[in-house]
Design a protein around this motif. Structure first.
Motif, mmCIF file in Angstrom:
data_model
loop_
_atom_site.group_PDB
_atom_site.id
_atom_site.type_symbol
_atom_site.label_atom_id
_atom_site.label_comp_id
_atom_site.label_asym_id
_atom_site.label_seq_id
_atom_site.Cartn_x
_atom_site.Cartn_y
_atom_site.Cartn_z
ATOM 1 N N GLY A 130 -6.674 16.003 2.486
ATOM 2 C CA GLY A 130 -7.080 14.844 1.688
ATOM 3 C C GLY A 130 -5.982 13.798 1.645
ATOM 4 O O GLY A 130 -4.827 14.103 1.349
ATOM 5 N N ILE A 131 -6.330 12.551 1.955
ATOM 6 C CA ILE A 131 -5.391 11.433 1.916
ATOM 7 C C ILE A 131 -5.906 10.442 0.878
ATOM 8 O O ILE A 131 -7.079 10.070 0.899
ATOM 9 N N VAL A 132 -5.017 10.020 -0.027
ATOM 10 C CA VAL A 132 -5.370 9.066 -1.069
ATOM 11 C C VAL A 132 -4.594 7.778 -0.827
ATOM 12 O O VAL A 132 -3.376 7.803 -0.624
ATOM 13 N N ARG A 133 -5.319 6.671 -0.845
ATOM 14 C CA ARG A 133 -4.724 5.343 -0.643
ATOM 15 C C ARG A 133 -4.583 4.684 -2.009
ATOM 16 O O ARG A 133 -5.521 4.641 -2.788
ATOM 17 N N ASN A 134 -3.407 4.154 -2.284
ATOM 18 C CA ASN A 134 -3.163 3.475 -3.541
ATOM 19 C C ASN A 134 -2.981 1.986 -3.260
ATOM 20 O O ASN A 134 -2.000 1.588 -2.648
ATOM 21 N N GLY A 135 -3.931 1.177 -3.669
ATOM 22 C CA GLY A 135 -3.863 -0.262 -3.445
ATOM 23 C C GLY A 135 -5.049 -0.740 -2.624
ATOM 24 O O GLY A 135 -5.976 0.016 -2.344
ATOM 25 N N TRP A 136 -5.005 -1.994 -2.239
ATOM 26 C CA TRP A 136 -6.080 -2.592 -1.455
ATOM 27 C C TRP A 136 -5.447 -3.421 -0.346
ATOM 28 O O TRP A 136 -4.289 -3.803 -0.407
ATOM 29 N N GLY A 137 -6.224 -3.688 0.685
ATOM 30 C CA GLY A 137 -5.738 -4.527 1.778
ATOM 31 C C GLY A 137 -5.852 -3.836 3.115
ATOM 32 O O GLY A 137 -6.581 -2.859 3.295
ATOM 33 N N ILE A 157 5.712 2.879 5.952
ATOM 34 C CA ILE A 157 5.885 4.201 5.360
ATOM 35 C C ILE A 157 5.641 5.307 6.375
ATOM 36 O O ILE A 157 5.041 5.076 7.431
ATOM 37 N N SER A 158 6.085 6.500 6.008
ATOM 38 C CA SER A 158 5.825 7.689 6.812
ATOM 39 C C SER A 158 5.646 8.870 5.858
ATOM 40 O O SER A 158 6.448 9.057 4.949
ATOM 41 N N VAL A 159 4.578 9.637 6.062
ATOM 42 C CA VAL A 159 4.300 10.806 5.244
ATOM 43 C C VAL A 159 4.178 12.007 6.181
ATOM 44 O O VAL A 159 3.432 11.959 7.157
ATOM 45 N N GLU A 160 4.934 13.073 5.892
ATOM 46 C CA GLU A 160 4.889 14.279 6.715
ATOM 47 C C GLU A 160 4.288 15.430 5.914
ATOM 48 O O GLU A 160 4.628 15.619 4.751
ATOM 49 N N VAL A 161 3.407 16.175 6.570
ATOM 50 C CA VAL A 161 2.799 17.345 5.950
ATOM 51 C C VAL A 161 3.119 18.550 6.827
ATOM 52 O O VAL A 161 2.665 18.619 7.984
ATOM 53 N N PRO A 162 3.911 19.504 6.331
ATOM 54 C CA PRO A 162 4.202 20.699 7.128
ATOM 55 C C PRO A 162 2.959 21.581 7.269
ATOM 56 O O PRO A 162 2.118 21.644 6.373
ATOM 57 N N VAL A 163 2.872 22.244 8.421
ATOM 58 C CA VAL A 163 1.773 23.168 8.695
ATOM 59 C C VAL A 163 2.393 24.516 9.034
ATOM 60 O O VAL A 163 3.237 24.610 9.923
ATOM 61 N N GLU A 164 1.982 25.544 8.307
ATOM 62 C CA GLU A 164 2.448 26.906 8.568
ATOM 63 C C GLU A 164 1.235 27.788 8.818
ATOM 64 O O GLU A 164 0.318 27.825 8.009
ATOM 65 N N VAL A 165 1.260 28.480 9.940
ATOM 66 C CA VAL A 165 0.173 29.402 10.261
ATOM 67 C C VAL A 165 0.808 30.753 10.568
ATOM 68 O O VAL A 165 1.691 30.851 11.416
ATOM 69 N N TYR A 166 0.351 31.765 9.855
ATOM 70 C CA TYR A 166 0.859 33.110 10.072
ATOM 71 C C TYR A 166 -0.170 33.903 10.860
ATOM 72 O O TYR A 166 -1.356 33.902 10.542
ATOM 73 N N ARG A 167 0.306 34.545 11.916
ATOM 74 C CA ARG A 167 -0.575 35.383 12.719
ATOM 75 C C ARG A 167 0.033 36.772 12.792
ATOM 76 O O ARG A 167 1.187 36.936 13.203
ATOM 77 N N MET A 199 0.849 -1.199 0.000
ATOM 78 C CA MET A 199 0.000 0.000 0.000
ATOM 79 C C MET A 199 0.885 1.249 0.000
ATOM 80 O O MET A 199 1.959 1.263 0.598
ATOM 81 N N SER A 200 0.398 2.291 -0.650
ATOM 82 C CA SER A 200 1.073 3.586 -0.581
ATOM 83 C C SER A 200 0.012 4.655 -0.346
ATOM 84 O O SER A 200 -1.153 4.475 -0.695
ATOM 85 N N TYR A 201 0.429 5.749 0.267
ATOM 86 C CA TYR A 201 -0.478 6.836 0.622
ATOM 87 C C TYR A 201 0.093 8.152 0.104
ATOM 88 O O TYR A 201 1.302 8.370 0.138
ATOM 89 N N PHE A 202 -0.803 9.015 -0.359
ATOM 90 C CA PHE A 202 -0.417 10.335 -0.838
ATOM 91 C C PHE A 202 -1.333 11.368 -0.191
ATOM 92 O O PHE A 202 -2.485 11.068 0.108
ATOM 93 N N VAL A 203 -0.811 12.560 0.014
ATOM 94 C CA VAL A 203 -1.642 13.651 0.514
ATOM 95 C C VAL A 203 -1.886 14.624 -0.628
ATOM 96 O O VAL A 203 -1.026 14.822 -1.481
ATOM 97 N N GLU A 204 -3.075 15.190 -0.653
ATOM 98 C CA GLU A 204 -3.438 16.097 -1.734
ATOM 99 C C GLU A 204 -2.733 17.446 -1.611
ATOM 100 O O GLU A 204 -2.479 18.105 -2.606
ATOM 101 N N ASP A 205 -2.410 17.867 -0.396
ATOM 102 C CA ASP A 205 -1.715 19.137 -0.166
ATOM 103 C C ASP A 205 -0.345 18.847 0.442
ATOM 104 O O ASP A 205 -0.262 18.210 1.488
ATOM 105 N N SER A 206 0.710 19.334 -0.205
ATOM 106 C CA SER A 206 2.053 19.097 0.332
ATOM 107 C C SER A 206 2.370 20.048 1.486
ATOM 108 O O SER A 206 3.314 19.827 2.229
ATOM 109 N N LEU A 207 1.566 21.108 1.648
ATOM 110 C CA LEU A 207 1.759 22.080 2.728
ATOM 111 C C LEU A 207 0.398 22.633 3.122
ATOM 112 O O LEU A 207 -0.384 23.036 2.258
ATOM 113 N N LEU A 208 0.111 22.637 4.415
ATOM 114 C CA LEU A 208 -1.101 23.285 4.911
ATOM 115 C C LEU A 208 -0.708 24.661 5.407
ATOM 116 O O LEU A 208 0.109 24.797 6.316
ATOM 117 N N SER A 209 -1.274 25.684 4.802
ATOM 118 C CA SER A 209 -0.928 27.050 5.150
ATOM 119 C C SER A 209 -2.212 27.812 5.469
ATOM 120 O O SER A 209 -3.213 27.659 4.768
#
Length: 169
Positions: free
Chosen positions: A62-69, A126-136, A39-49
């Protein structure tokens, strides 16, 4: 059949079948036998801002799963201001091969300027990291006054305590 035709695969079967009713082990056996892909996983946004959130703000990832099981993703967050709806995502959570993870930003835990965090999705392989940036933007004038008053009172309290300990009062 496995023992006669493929002795190495039989050893894999013996090791993975030690734990009864393990979907993960069955999935690993099928991958080892070449009957299924990992199985592999992808995120629709590479950065949450996000900019200037109010109270607690929700963002969808959004998380997309590629494969079955067998599917089990552990979700962790790094950063005090960011948290998620679920700590574990399973096969039941996916609609088809997509899942929308609710990510929340707590504006009370933000400082002025850029705040950095991350969301980590992982399983055994596997490990998938999504950076989060918030500006205040900087605090408003009343917010600055309140912080200044608190610091002033804290200094005054320290001076009074010091005078008390030195028996000056």
């Amino acid at each position: 059949l496995i023992q006669e035709k493929e002795p190495q695969l039989y050893q894999c079967y013996q090791g993975l079948s030690a734990v009864k009713r393990s979907e993960h082990n069955m999935d690993q056996f099928l991958i080892a036998a070449g009957k299924k892909q990992r199985m592999s996983y992808f995120v629709e946004d590479s950065l949450l801002s996000y900019e200037d959130p109010v109270d607690i703000t929700e963002i969808s990832l959004g998380i997309v799963r590629n494969g079955w099981g067998y599917t089990r993703l552990d979700v962790e967050t790094d950063g005090d201001f960011v948290f998620v709806e679920k700590d574990i995502i399973t096969d039941d959570d996916f609609l088809g091969n997509r899942y929308k993870l609710s990510v929340y930003i707590d504006s009370d835990k933000l400082h002025a300027g850029k705040n950095f965090g991350r969301i980590i999705l992982w399983d055994n392989d596997i490990s998938v990291e999504v950076p989060v940036e918030v500006y205040r933007h900087g605090m408003t004038l009343p917010g600055r006054e309140i912080r200044r008053e608190k610091r002033k009172n804290s200094c005054r309290l320290t001076d009074i305590y010091q005078a008390f300990r030195l028996k000056e009062m």
